[in-house]
Design a protein around this motif. Structure first.
Motif, PDB file in Angstrom:
ATOM      1  N   MET A 136       0.822  -1.213   0.000  1.00  0.00           N
ATOM      2  CA  MET A 136       0.000   0.000   0.000  1.00  0.00           C
ATOM      3  C   MET A 136       0.853   1.258   0.000  1.00  0.00           C
ATOM      4  O   MET A 136       0.649   2.171   0.777  1.00  0.00           O
ATOM      5  CB  MET A 136      -0.938   0.002   1.207  1.00  0.00           C
ATOM      6  N   ALA A 137       1.827   1.243  -0.848  1.00  0.00           N
ATOM      7  CA  ALA A 137       2.639   2.458  -0.924  1.00  0.00           C
ATOM      8  C   ALA A 137       1.839   3.554  -1.614  1.00  0.00           C
ATOM      9  O   ALA A 137       1.302   3.335  -2.686  1.00  0.00           O
ATOM     10  CB  ALA A 137       3.913   2.167  -1.715  1.00  0.00           C
ATOM     11  N   ASP A 138       1.757   4.691  -0.984  1.00  0.00           N
ATOM     12  CA  ASP A 138       0.981   5.776  -1.598  1.00  0.00           C
ATOM     13  C   ASP A 138       1.933   6.669  -2.351  1.00  0.00           C
ATOM     14  O   ASP A 138       2.302   7.715  -1.877  1.00  0.00           O
ATOM     15  CB  ASP A 138       0.279   6.606  -0.530  1.00  0.00           C
ATOM     16  N   THR A 139       2.321   6.232  -3.490  1.00  0.00           N
ATOM     17  CA  THR A 139       3.234   7.081  -4.240  1.00  0.00           C
ATOM     18  C   THR A 139       2.477   8.290  -4.749  1.00  0.00           C
ATOM     19  O   THR A 139       1.273   8.252  -4.918  1.00  0.00           O
ATOM     20  CB  THR A 139       3.874   6.343  -5.424  1.00  0.00           C
ATOM     21  N   LEU A 140       3.219   9.310  -4.981  1.00  0.00           N
ATOM     22  CA  LEU A 140       2.623  10.538  -5.492  1.00  0.00           C
ATOM     23  C   LEU A 140       2.435  10.393  -6.989  1.00  0.00           C
ATOM     24  O   LEU A 140       2.442   9.292  -7.510  1.00  0.00           O
ATOM     25  CB  LEU A 140       3.557  11.698  -5.156  1.00  0.00           C
TER      26      LEU A 140
ATOM     27  N   VAL B 153       6.299   9.064 -11.175  1.00  0.00           N
ATOM     28  CA  VAL B 153       7.616   9.667 -11.098  1.00  0.00           C
ATOM     29  C   VAL B 153       8.328   9.541 -12.425  1.00  0.00           C
ATOM     30  O   VAL B 153       8.648   8.448 -12.875  1.00  0.00           O
ATOM     31  CB  VAL B 153       8.429   8.984  -9.994  1.00  0.00           C
TER      32      VAL B 153
ATOM     33  N   MET C 176       8.192  18.424   1.658  1.00  0.00           N
ATOM     34  CA  MET C 176       8.538  17.038   1.911  1.00  0.00           C
ATOM     35  C   MET C 176       7.281  16.183   2.058  1.00  0.00           C
ATOM     36  O   MET C 176       7.293  14.997   1.770  1.00  0.00           O
ATOM     37  CB  MET C 176       9.392  16.906   3.181  1.00  0.00           C
ATOM     38  N   ALA C 177       6.196  16.805   2.533  1.00  0.00           N
ATOM     39  CA  ALA C 177       4.951  16.066   2.681  1.00  0.00           C
ATOM     40  C   ALA C 177       4.287  15.829   1.333  1.00  0.00           C
ATOM     41  O   ALA C 177       3.252  15.180   1.258  1.00  0.00           O
ATOM     42  CB  ALA C 177       4.003  16.810   3.611  1.00  0.00           C
ATOM     43  N   GLY C 178       4.863  16.401   0.281  1.00  0.00           N
ATOM     44  CA  GLY C 178       4.362  16.130  -1.061  1.00  0.00           C
ATOM     45  C   GLY C 178       3.624  17.281  -1.703  1.00  0.00           C
ATOM     46  O   GLY C 178       3.094  17.149  -2.794  1.00  0.00           O
ATOM     47  N   ALA C 179       3.564  18.433  -1.015  1.00  0.00           N
ATOM     48  CA  ALA C 179       2.826  19.565  -1.560  1.00  0.00           C
ATOM     49  C   ALA C 179       3.699  20.350  -2.533  1.00  0.00           C
ATOM     50  O   ALA C 179       4.899  20.511  -2.309  1.00  0.00           O
ATOM     51  CB  ALA C 179       2.361  20.471  -0.440  1.00  0.00           C
TER      52      ALA C 179
END
Lengths: 370, 580
Positions: free
Chosen positions: B1-5, B8, B485-488
């Motif tokens: 369950m990797a929540d990749t952004l 990539v 870093m949180a992905g924003a």
């Protein structure tokens, strides 16, 4: 919560990383890699390049040469002209100041990375609850960051970093703002949580005891370069050179030359130029040849001291200072102009001014390159 | 369950360059550079254009600069400006330093409740102050002089005070700019570590000696900074000399620039030349202040909150109290009361007639539907609100982005923007307005509200920028970084983290700019045209072509609006906002 178990030899790879700050090489051709799920510490004094290396991995600044990749994802590569924006790297990071957003509650802080990833509300709430329970902040979830203590902010910051189950977890001296007692407690806590979630972690610190307690492996850095990379026990007991033995723990460092080299990796060091007439048997740490200049490194706890010269081979000295520390006595013993640091057992009952004899243990007497 | 952004994929160099961050930086940097640099360059170039006698053709030359010294009026105007600025500087510094000392370091009664009133003149219009003081102390119709004559039974030629002189200009500008010095010095006195003085006392130095050898030297940089700012601001002040000196034969540089910009013998190139002179002087002084004096302010280094030593004045505390009350009386209460009284009379005859009082003047100036409405005044009110609202909003967006670039990015762009933000502070509004005028006079934006908006924002957005920057410096960059870093993305971070954290600074800056724009005169007077009058231009218009009573009514309206804004500003920004 753990990721799919594909045992990968090299998970994070930092390859010939170079970063300039003006005319300074902050990171000077650094290469290392770590296995999945491991906890690696970059250890060194301020200005050694450890934070710069971490920031390069995070993507918070660009690099001047080299490549950084995780698994088959290339984060940045100068040669291939790749630079992945920090937000695309899927990294959790715990900052020195914790960086808990003061305008949000703890739960909102922790939910943020999941909201960015457009996860459904129900699942977000569920996962936030779970991770807050893991770090022990369940009761604080509706508090604002400003209402938390330093240790609690630290936990919240960690929760926010791991909630999205990122590829990597980065720590930038996260414990340096806490007081000593809390720091010691949080070390164990951090390690426990990292074990539980199993996310590959890079930890930056200048505190050697932090590094020794928490890491699977330690990289000691100085002036932008790697001095030694090893498991904590070896870094402590077999420092690669004078720099490392000085930086990790306390050591007596004596300049000399290698008089004789045995095949078994032992030898005899001639310390005449520091302490008249002294030679000692020692273990050779790296590829030394006889005739080389060496530093002999001996930890204070590995020297035995007594008032009697048992065996007749003791080094004669005088106690300048004896500080009672409870479980041991920290002594300064002068001998021919050299001051030895020695930890003696309280029952020896050493007093200032006593004449004593020092006995070195060849197994714990290490010759390293200066 | 990797929540990749997002998937990539390596970005190409080209796409990598056009990140949200870079695009916004370049666009905003370009806008700021053009807005700030272009008018000044055109101003410089225009100052070398010489208009022929017919006023149609021009050629290159230094004649304008020669005229500065050969003209019948200009040399005297320059001297008068110097005279007024020096005098104002002296008045403001003496008043500002003593009031700051009383409020920061003595046990003068009621300090906490009095202090905010010391700052009110900072927000009001000096031009309106001059109108009020004209009604109070002009030789013939000044209320104070009328009372003086009545009291002693003197004839109409006798008077006590006369503000219709250069002295009057110095007096009115001085009391209105006192808060500038006050703010610098009071902050410095409050932030001073009391142990610095205590340790002097323990070495045996007496109170007086400690004050002279320790306290005073430590606040000297703050005093000098305040004094320079006052000198520069008063050199660029247009309204006060225009009201109190020019009609009586004393021209100043600003009133002369004004006549060259709009009057019958308008000569923009000559106006540009005079603006250059004024601008070079003020820029040099501001540069000295920022480069040599501000860095020497020792007391701001610690940044810690101290409880400063308070001096027990004994019975003298009532003198200190009286002095402070007197200042508030002459700078705030008397002028406002006078405006109110005058505005209620149909015509002002220097006599208070309660039976004649009505709100007619307010109806005439504020509403078109009254038969003899004063179009310029009513239009001015609406235009000023439009300008103040949109100007403050645009300027704060600009200020936000610029602050972000300066304090959150490194490299050449940041340094350049920092430099561009200092420049407008160094030039008086009238100088910058002259630059904007000569730059855009042949473009469609001339004679629209846009040119005023451009002038306002260019001159004053650095004030908003400083408001944001002070907060931005106080909040850790890691708060932004952790969002990345949180992905924003950069923009999401700005929207969800940076802006919410800066909200108090953004709003305080917005209200400050709103106030400044609402009372703005020296830019407006150069750039307005029929239909684009502003509130202050309306006051100018009434003062010039209508009677004192109508003028006072509009002045009073402006003052009341500004007072409401001050109240809001204090509620939002808190006590500390201004001292930063």
């Amino acid at each position: 919560m753990a990721r799919a178990e594909t045992k990968d030899e090299k998970y994070l790879v930092v390859d010939h990383l170079i970063k300039w700050f003006g005319s300074d090489r902050a990171v000077d051709d650094v290469s290392f890699s770590i296995e999945k799920g491991k906890f690696l510490t970059l250890l060194g004094p301020s200005g050694c390049g450890k934070t710069t290396t971490l920031m390069s991995i995070a993507g918070l600044h660009t690099i001047d040469s080299g490549e950084i990749r995780v698994g088959d994802v290339i984060y940045t590569s100068k040669e291939k002209k790749i630079f992945l924006a920090p937000e695309k790297r899927d990294i959790g990071m715990v900052f020195q100041s914790y960086a808990i957003w003061p305008h949000m509650t703890v739960a909102q802080n922790v939910a943020y990375p999941l909201e960015i990833r457009k996860i459904e509300r129900v699942e977000i709430d569920e996962r936030v609850d779970k991770v807050l329970a893991l770090v022990g902040l369940t009761e604080m979830s509706d508090k604002l960051a400003t209402q938390l203590s330093g240790g609690q902010q630290q936990r919240a910051s960690l929760a926010r970093a791991i909630v999205s189950n990122p590829l990597l977890l980065l720590f930038d001296e996260p414990l340096s703002n806490l007081d000593l007692k809390l720091r010691e407690q949080m070390r164990v806590e951090l390690k426990r949580i990292q074990n539980e979630v199993g996310i590959t972690s890079i930890y930056v610190t200048h505190d050697q005891s932090e590094a020794l307690v928490m890491s699977d492996e330690i990289i000691v850095m100085s002036k932008g370069q790697i001095e030694q990379r090893d498991i904590p026990l070896s870094v402590y007991s077999k420092p690669a050179n004078g720099y490392v033995s000085q930086f990790i723990g306390v050591a007596n460092l004596i300049e000399g030359t290698l008089a004789k080299k045995n095949k078994s990796g032992t030898g005899v060091a001639d310390l005449n130029k520091t302490i008249k007439g002294l030679t000692c048997d020692c273990v050779l740490s790296s590829e030394l040849e006889s005739g080389d200049d060496v530093l002999v490194s001996i930890r204070p706890e590995n020297i035995s001291v007594s008032k009697k010269n048992t065996g007749g081979k003791g080094i004669k000295g005088k106690v300048d200072l004896a500080i009672f520390l409870g479980n041991c006595v920290d002594c300064r013993i002068s001998s021919d102009g050299f001051e030895w640091k020695v930890l003696s057992h309280p029952r020896e009952n050493l007093q200032q001014g006593d004449s004593v004899f020092l006995h070195l243990d060849p197994k714990h007497t290490l010759a390293v390159t200066p | 369950m990797a929540d990749t952004l997002a998937p990539v994929q390596p970005d190409s160099t080209w796409r990598r360059f056009f990140t949200q961050e870079n695009v916004v930086t370049i666009v905003v940097g370009f806008i700021v550079a053009v807005a700030v640099i272009l008018p000044l360059v055109v101003l410089l170039v225009s100052s070398f254009l010489v208009l022929d006698d017919m006023g149609f053709d021009s050629e290159w030359g230094f004649d304008n600069y020669v005229t500065l010294f050969t003209d019948r009026i200009i040399p005297k105007a320059m001297l008068n400006s110097l005279y007024v600025s020096s005098g104002t500087c002296l008045v403001s510094t003496v008043l500002g330093v003593s009031l700051a000392w009383i409020n920061a370091r003595t046990n003068s009664p009621g300090r906490d409740s009095i202090e905010p009133y010391n700052l009110i003149p900072f927000f009001l219009s000096p031009f309106v102050g001059a109108i009020a003081w004209h009604n109070l102390a002009s030789p013939k119709v000044g209320l104070l002089n009328v009372w003086y004559r009545d009291l002693f039974g003197l004839d109409g030629e006798q008077y006590l005070l006369n503000v219709d002189t250069l002295w009057g200009v110095i007096w009115v500008t001085g009391i209105f700019f006192t808060p500038l010095v006050y703010l610098f010095v009071v902050g410095s006195l409050r932030r001073m570590d009391p142990s610095l003085e205590d340790s002097a006392r323990t070495t045996g130095a007496g109170l007086l000696r400690t004050t002279l050898t320790i306290t005073l030297p430590l606040v000297t940089p703050a005093i000098l900074s305040g004094a320079i700012i006052v000198f520069v601001t008063s050199a660029g002040e247009f309204g006060v000399p225009f009201k109190l000196a020019a009609p009586y034969g004393w021209e100043t540089l600003t009133t002369q620039i004004f006549t060259k910009a709009v009057g019958d013998d308008a000569n923009h190139y000559m106006g540009a030349t005079m603006s250059m002179v004024l601008g070079i002087i003020t820029v040099l002084l501001i540069w000295v202040q920022r480069a040599y004096i501000a860095p020497r302010s020792y007391t701001t280094v610690t940044g810690k909150g101290f409880r400063p030593n308070v001096l027990d004045l004994g019975r003298w505390k009532w003198v200190a109290f009286g002095f402070n009350i007197l200042y508030i009386l002459v700078a705030v209460i008397l002028p406002i009361l006078c405006l109110a009284v005058v505005s209620l009379h149909p015509v002002w005859t220097a006599e208070i007639v309660p039976s004649d009082m009505s709100m007619n003047n307010y109806v005439k100036t504020l509403f078109w539907w009254e038969e003899d409405s004063i179009r310029a005044a009513t239009d001015g009110i609406i235009n000023s609100f439009i300008l103040a609202f949109s100007g403050a909003s645009i300027a704060m967006v600009l200020a936000l982005v610029v602050s972000y670039m300066i304090h959150r990015t490194r490299g050449f762009g940041a340094k350049l923007l920092d430099f561009l933000c200092v420049i407008p502070i160094g030039f008086p509004g009238i100088v910058l307005a002259m630059g904007v005028l000569v730059t855009y006079i042949k473009t469609p934006i001339y004679a629209t509200l846009w040119i005023l908006l451009l002038g306002y924002i260019t001159r004053f957005f650095p004030y908003g920028q400083r408001n944001i920057a002070s907060i931005m410096l106080a909040i850790s960059e890691e708060l932004d970084q952790s969002s990345r870093m949180a992905g924003a993305t950069w923009f999401t971070t700005l929207r969800r983290i940076t802006i919410p954290l800066l909200k108090p600074g953004i709003f305080a800056g917005w209200v400050l700019l709103f106030v400044i724009f609402l009372r703005e005169l020296s830019i407006s007077i150069i750039l307005y045209s029929t239909g684009t009058e502003t509130l202050s231009v309306g006051v100018y218009y009434l003062a010039n072509f209508e009677n004192e009573a109508l003028t006072s009514a509009l002045s009073m309206t402006q003052t009341v609006v500004l007072l409401i804004c001050i109240f809001i500003f204090r509620r939002v920004a808190g006590k500390e906002a201004l001292t930063a």
